[in-house]
Design a protein around this motif. Structure first.
Motif, PDB file in Angstrom:
ATOM      1  N   TYR A   1      58.427 -68.576 -52.860  1.00 13.03           N
ATOM      2  CA  TYR A   1      57.310 -68.016 -53.633  1.00 13.03           C
ATOM      3  C   TYR A   1      56.024 -68.012 -52.795  1.00 13.03           C
ATOM      4  O   TYR A   1      55.258 -67.053 -52.818  1.00 13.03           O
ATOM      5  CB  TYR A   1      57.076 -68.811 -54.921  1.00 13.03           C
TER       6      TYR A   1
ATOM      7  N   GLY B   1      53.940 -64.729 -51.766  1.00 13.28           N
ATOM      8  CA  GLY B   1      52.534 -64.651 -52.145  1.00 13.28           C
ATOM      9  C   GLY B   1      51.645 -64.300 -50.967  1.00 13.28           C
ATOM     10  O   GLY B   1      50.790 -63.419 -51.064  1.00 13.28           O
TER      11      GLY B   1
ATOM     12  N   GLU C   1      47.362 -59.685 -57.876  1.00 12.54           N
ATOM     13  CA  GLU C   1      47.651 -60.595 -58.987  1.00 12.54           C
ATOM     14  C   GLU C   1      49.020 -61.250 -58.822  1.00 12.54           C
ATOM     15  O   GLU C   1      49.175 -62.448 -59.051  1.00 12.54           O
ATOM     16  CB  GLU C   1      47.582 -59.852 -60.325  1.00 12.54           C
ATOM     17  N   LEU C   2      50.018 -60.457 -58.439  1.00 14.81           N
ATOM     18  CA  LEU C   2      51.354 -60.999 -58.227  1.00 14.81           C
ATOM     19  C   LEU C   2      51.358 -62.006 -57.081  1.00 14.81           C
ATOM     20  O   LEU C   2      51.973 -63.069 -57.179  1.00 14.81           O
ATOM     21  CB  LEU C   2      52.354 -59.878 -57.946  1.00 14.81           C
TER      22      LEU C   2
ATOM     23  N   ARG D   1      48.840 -63.854 -56.067  1.00 17.74           N
ATOM     24  CA  ARG D   1      48.169 -65.078 -56.546  1.00 17.74           C
ATOM     25  C   ARG D   1      49.069 -65.859 -57.510  1.00 17.74           C
ATOM     26  O   ARG D   1      49.102 -67.085 -57.487  1.00 17.74           O
ATOM     27  CB  ARG D   1      46.841 -64.731 -57.206  1.00 17.74           C
ATOM     28  N   ARG D   2      49.811 -65.141 -58.344  1.00 17.73           N
ATOM     29  CA  ARG D   2      50.738 -65.804 -59.273  1.00 17.73           C
ATOM     30  C   ARG D   2      51.826 -66.549 -58.493  1.00 17.73           C
ATOM     31  O   ARG D   2      52.180 -67.677 -58.812  1.00 17.73           O
ATOM     32  CB  ARG D   2      51.370 -64.785 -60.210  1.00 17.73           C
ATOM     33  N   ASP D   3      52.344 -65.902 -57.441  1.00 19.71           N
ATOM     34  CA  ASP D   3      53.362 -66.558 -56.613  1.00 19.71           C
ATOM     35  C   ASP D   3      52.828 -67.838 -55.987  1.00 19.71           C
ATOM     36  O   ASP D   3      53.527 -68.854 -55.937  1.00 19.71           O
ATOM     37  CB  ASP D   3      53.861 -65.624 -55.508  1.00 19.71           C
TER      38      ASP D   3
ATOM     39  N   GLN E   1      50.474 -69.698 -57.215  1.00 26.59           N
ATOM     40  CA  GLN E   1      50.344 -70.666 -58.306  1.00 26.59           C
ATOM     41  C   GLN E   1      51.698 -71.284 -58.646  1.00 26.59           C
ATOM     42  O   GLN E   1      51.808 -72.501 -58.831  1.00 26.59           O
ATOM     43  CB  GLN E   1      49.747 -69.993 -59.548  1.00 26.59           C
ATOM     44  N   ILE E   2      52.732 -70.449 -58.719  1.00 29.68           N
ATOM     45  CA  ILE E   2      54.084 -70.955 -58.988  1.00 29.68           C
ATOM     46  C   ILE E   2      54.486 -71.945 -57.905  1.00 29.68           C
ATOM     47  O   ILE E   2      55.021 -73.020 -58.198  1.00 29.68           O
ATOM     48  CB  ILE E   2      55.101 -69.793 -59.070  1.00 29.68           C
TER      49      ILE E   2
ATOM     50  N   ASP F   1      52.651 -75.188 -58.431  1.00 32.31           N
ATOM     51  CA  ASP F   1      53.193 -75.915 -59.586  1.00 32.31           C
ATOM     52  C   ASP F   1      54.517 -76.589 -59.224  1.00 32.31           C
ATOM     53  O   ASP F   1      54.768 -77.735 -59.619  1.00 32.31           O
ATOM     54  CB  ASP F   1      53.391 -74.972 -60.770  1.00 32.31           C
TER      55      ASP F   1
END
Length: 119
Positions: free
Chosen positions: A76, A80, A98-99, A101-103, A105-106, A109
């Motif tokens: 991920y 990203g 956005e995708l 940045r989401r990657d 974040q995943i 996490d």
């Protein structure tokens, strides 16, 4: 692992093409290279998710399961970075950003889970 490495190769080639203003590398334009990179990372993540789920279903939370999660987090993270690097080369760059940045974040996490459950 191979798909993730191939995605990383596409990222390196993209940066080289951009830095040196090269129109094609290995017979690929930037757009073609980006499409291949996205496909490689997508497959790497899909395969990683499947392997993680199968292992977790059989063995639950174990140190090896956390290793699977760490490798998946890496996939991920790499996608990203790739998406954030190539977003301006694509239509809908805002969605791509956005995708990406989401990657990231995943990935963050997952890394936090590995640390929390690994101790």
């Amino acid at each position: 692992i191979a798909c993730n490495n191939l995605g990383n190769t596409m990222m390196g080639m993209y940066h080289e093409m951009t830095k040196e203003n090269i129109p094609k590398m290995a017979g690929l334009t930037k757009r073609q290279l980006v499409a291949k990179g996205i496909a490689f990372y997508h497959e790497a993540i899909e395969l990683g998710e499947k392997a993680y789920d199968e292992f977790h279903d059989l063995h639950g939370w174990t140190p090896i399961c956390l290793d699977f999660m760490q490798h998946l987090s890496n996939r991920y993270f790499n996608r990203g970075l790739f998406l954030l690097s190539v977003k301006d080369c694509l239509e809908k760059s805002h969605d791509i950003e956005e995708l990406g940045r989401r990657d990231l974040q995943i990935s963050g996490d997952m890394d936090a889970e590995v640390v929390a459950y690994g101790e």
